[in-house]
Design an enzyme around this catalytic site. Structure first.
Site, PDB file in Angstrom:
ATOM      1  N   THR A  20      61.775   8.163 -15.856  1.00 54.08           N
ATOM      2  CA  THR A  20      62.494   8.582 -14.656  1.00 54.08           C
ATOM      3  C   THR A  20      61.574   9.195 -13.619  1.00 54.08           C
ATOM      4  OG1 THR A  20      64.533   8.927 -15.874  1.00 54.08           O
ATOM      5  CG2 THR A  20      64.312  10.151 -13.834  1.00 54.08           C
ATOM      6  N   TYR A  34      70.149   4.978 -11.764  1.00 51.29           N
ATOM      7  CA  TYR A  34      68.911   4.563 -11.090  1.00 51.29           C
ATOM      8  C   TYR A  34      68.145   3.705 -12.066  1.00 51.29           C
ATOM      9  CZ  TYR A  34      67.237   8.197 -14.150  1.00 51.29           C
ATOM     10  OH  TYR A  34      66.988   8.941 -15.271  1.00 51.29           O
ATOM     11  N   THR A 100      61.741  10.644 -20.563  1.00 50.30           N
ATOM     12  CA  THR A 100      62.075  11.840 -21.349  1.00 50.30           C
ATOM     13  C   THR A 100      62.730  11.520 -22.689  1.00 50.30           C
ATOM     14  OG1 THR A 100      64.147  12.035 -20.140  1.00 50.30           O
ATOM     15  CG2 THR A 100      62.287  13.358 -19.353  1.00 50.30           C
ATOM     16  N   ASP A 101      63.230  10.282 -22.860  1.00 50.96           N
ATOM     17  CA  ASP A 101      64.002   9.994 -24.081  1.00 50.96           C
ATOM     18  C   ASP A 101      63.167  10.086 -25.357  1.00 50.96           C
ATOM     19  OD1 ASP A 101      66.092   9.691 -22.397  1.00 50.96           O
ATOM     20  OD2 ASP A 101      66.403   7.552 -22.745  1.00 50.96           O
ATOM     21  N   LYS A 173      64.239  16.946 -26.473  1.00 53.04           N
ATOM     22  CA  LYS A 173      65.262  16.754 -25.436  1.00 53.04           C
ATOM     23  C   LYS A 173      66.591  17.166 -26.053  1.00 53.04           C
ATOM     24  CE  LYS A 173      66.835  13.456 -21.949  1.00 53.04           C
ATOM     25  NZ  LYS A 173      66.649  12.102 -21.396  1.00 53.04           N
ATOM     26  N   GLU A 294      70.592  21.880 -51.316  1.00 54.35           N
ATOM     27  CA  GLU A 294      71.517  20.747 -51.115  1.00 54.35           C
ATOM     28  C   GLU A 294      71.255  19.593 -52.088  1.00 54.35           C
ATOM     29  OE1 GLU A 294      74.195  20.466 -49.347  1.00 54.35           O
ATOM     30  OE2 GLU A 294      74.048  22.124 -47.920  1.00 54.35           O
TER      31      GLU A 294
HETATM   32  N1  LIG Z   1      64.912  11.057 -17.767  1.00 54.58           N
HETATM   33  C1  LIG Z   1      64.289   9.993 -18.261  1.00 54.58           C
HETATM   34  O1  LIG Z   1      63.079   9.865 -18.158  1.00 54.58           O
HETATM   35  C2  LIG Z   1      65.108   8.960 -18.946  1.00 54.58           C
HETATM   36  C3  LIG Z   1      64.801   7.556 -18.464  1.00 54.58           C
HETATM   37  C4  LIG Z   1      64.545   6.565 -19.572  1.00 54.58           C
HETATM   38  N2  LIG Z   1      65.641   6.427 -20.468  1.00 54.58           N
HETATM   39  C5  LIG Z   1      63.250   6.938 -20.289  1.00 54.58           C
HETATM   40  O2  LIG Z   1      63.243   7.654 -21.249  1.00 54.58           O
HETATM   41  O3  LIG Z   1      62.225   6.491 -19.854  1.00 54.58           O
END
Ligand SMILES: NC(=O)CC[C@H](N)C(=O)O
Length: 337
Positions: A20, A34, A100-101, A173, A294
């Site tokens: 992103t 986007y 970010t994923d 995340k 467990e």
């Molecule tokens: N906020 C993000 O970067 C998510 C955008 C995309 N799904 C990625 O991980 O690249």
């Protein structure tokens, strides 16, 4: 005069991978709708002219993808390029722009395999640069600030999001959509404000220069997959993953990494056939799985992932299994890293 300032500034290389932070939407109102991975690294750098006050910055486009599509081969490619740059005398710090994923996976991977004390900072954004209140510019500015700061050396791979400096090992995340997405069960290591770092904690776990793993010695990663625990679960996914060649299966367990009685026999059987079984937890705010809590891990010859979430446990298991297939060694590694 200009040449003089350039000499004093640190040399920072930005390795761009997509996400992103390189995304673009149709309008400024599009904060969630986007396309990721649209802008090249030169545009990213040009978008924050203030970077030139912090460091001599140059960019390289390593890939241009959304991070959920990153493969083990991509990880190796990125890791090897980071190591080459870290070995270079004219590089003081490295920044990696990333979706970010799976940012937490890449940051942890690099934390395990890069034999350098030079700062390595992984950064992304939650909103594309075209959106109102886009967070990428400041996150990138903070990443370059941290990467060019001598104080950042030897602290492991770092992540700068939302003004915080997080450990690449711990951070995950934890929220989507919001810009305060990245959290760690053990808290951030510091803050970065107006280009200056403020440190409060150091990582206690082995990383980078103190790691027994070295990207230069790794040419491929073994297949390690994840299966999810939930009510009414069956053993189908576990068996299918093993049949497809998984050398280890991360159990993304409920609670303390508990395993349904409907799944236990299959996991015992898979272990007898050589597949490593690693119990983790999918609880959101920080799982904590202990041996023989467990499940009788000693009897079953299973491993526990302790505080590592399933996706981080997958990274450590892959890296560890480039060196050992012994479950006791694996468990030692899970305590130490
Ligand atoms: N906020 C993000 O970067 C998510 C955008 C995309 N799904 C990625 O991980 O690249």
């Amino acid at each position: 005069k200009e040449a003089e300032t350039q000499q004093k500034l640190a040399n920072v290389v930005i390795l761009a991978t997509g996400g992103t932070i390189a995304g673009a939407g149709a309008s400024a109102a599009n904060s969630a709708t986007y396309q990721a991975a649209k802008l090249g690294v030169d545009k990213l750098i040009a978008g924050v002219p203030e970077l030139a006050d912090l460091a001599n910055v140059r960019g390289e486009q390593v890939m241009q993808i959304a991070s959920e599509s990153i493969t083990n081969e991509d990880l190796l490619k990125l890791g090897k390029r980071v190591a080459e740059l870290a070995d270079s005398n004219d590089v003081d710090g490295i920044v990696i722009t990333h979706g970010t994923d799976t940012l937490e996976e890449t940051a942890f991977f690099l934390n395990l395999v890069e034999k350098t004390d030079k700062p390595i900072v992984v950064v992304g954004s939650m909103r594309p640069g075209t959106a109102m209140s886009a967070d990428g510019m400041l996150n990138l500015y903070n990443a370059v600030a941290v990467a060019s700061d001598k104080q950042s050396r030897g602290k492991g791979v770092l992540v700068t999001m939302n003004d915080e400096i997080q450990s690449g090992r711990d951070v995950s995340k934890s929220v989507n959509i919001k810009t305060e997405a990245f959290k760690s069960a053990w808290g951030p290591m510091g803050m970065v404000v107006e280009g200056k770092s403020y440190w409060f904690r150091l990582p206690a776990k082995r990383h980078t220069v103190n790691s027994e793993f070295d990207i230069k010695q790794i040419s491929s990663l073994p297949a390690v997959d994840i299966a999810y625990g939930y009510g009414n679960v069956t053993d189908t996914a576990y068996k299918a993953l093993a049949q497809n060649g998984a050398k280890a299966i991360i159990h993304a367990g409920t609670g303390n990494g508990s395993v349904s009685s409907r799944v236990v026999p299959a996991l015992q059987e898979l272990r007898k056939n050589g597949v490593q079984i690693i119990r983790s937890s999918h609880v959101n705010q920080g799982g904590f799985v202990l041996r023989n809590a467990e499940q009788p891990d000693d009897k079953n010859d299973w491993v526990v992932a302790h505080d590592l979430n399933p996706q981080k446990a997958r990274i450590l298991a892959m890296v560890a299994m480039t060196k050992t297939q012994d479950s006791k060694e694996l468990q030692r590694i899970f305590w130490e890293y």
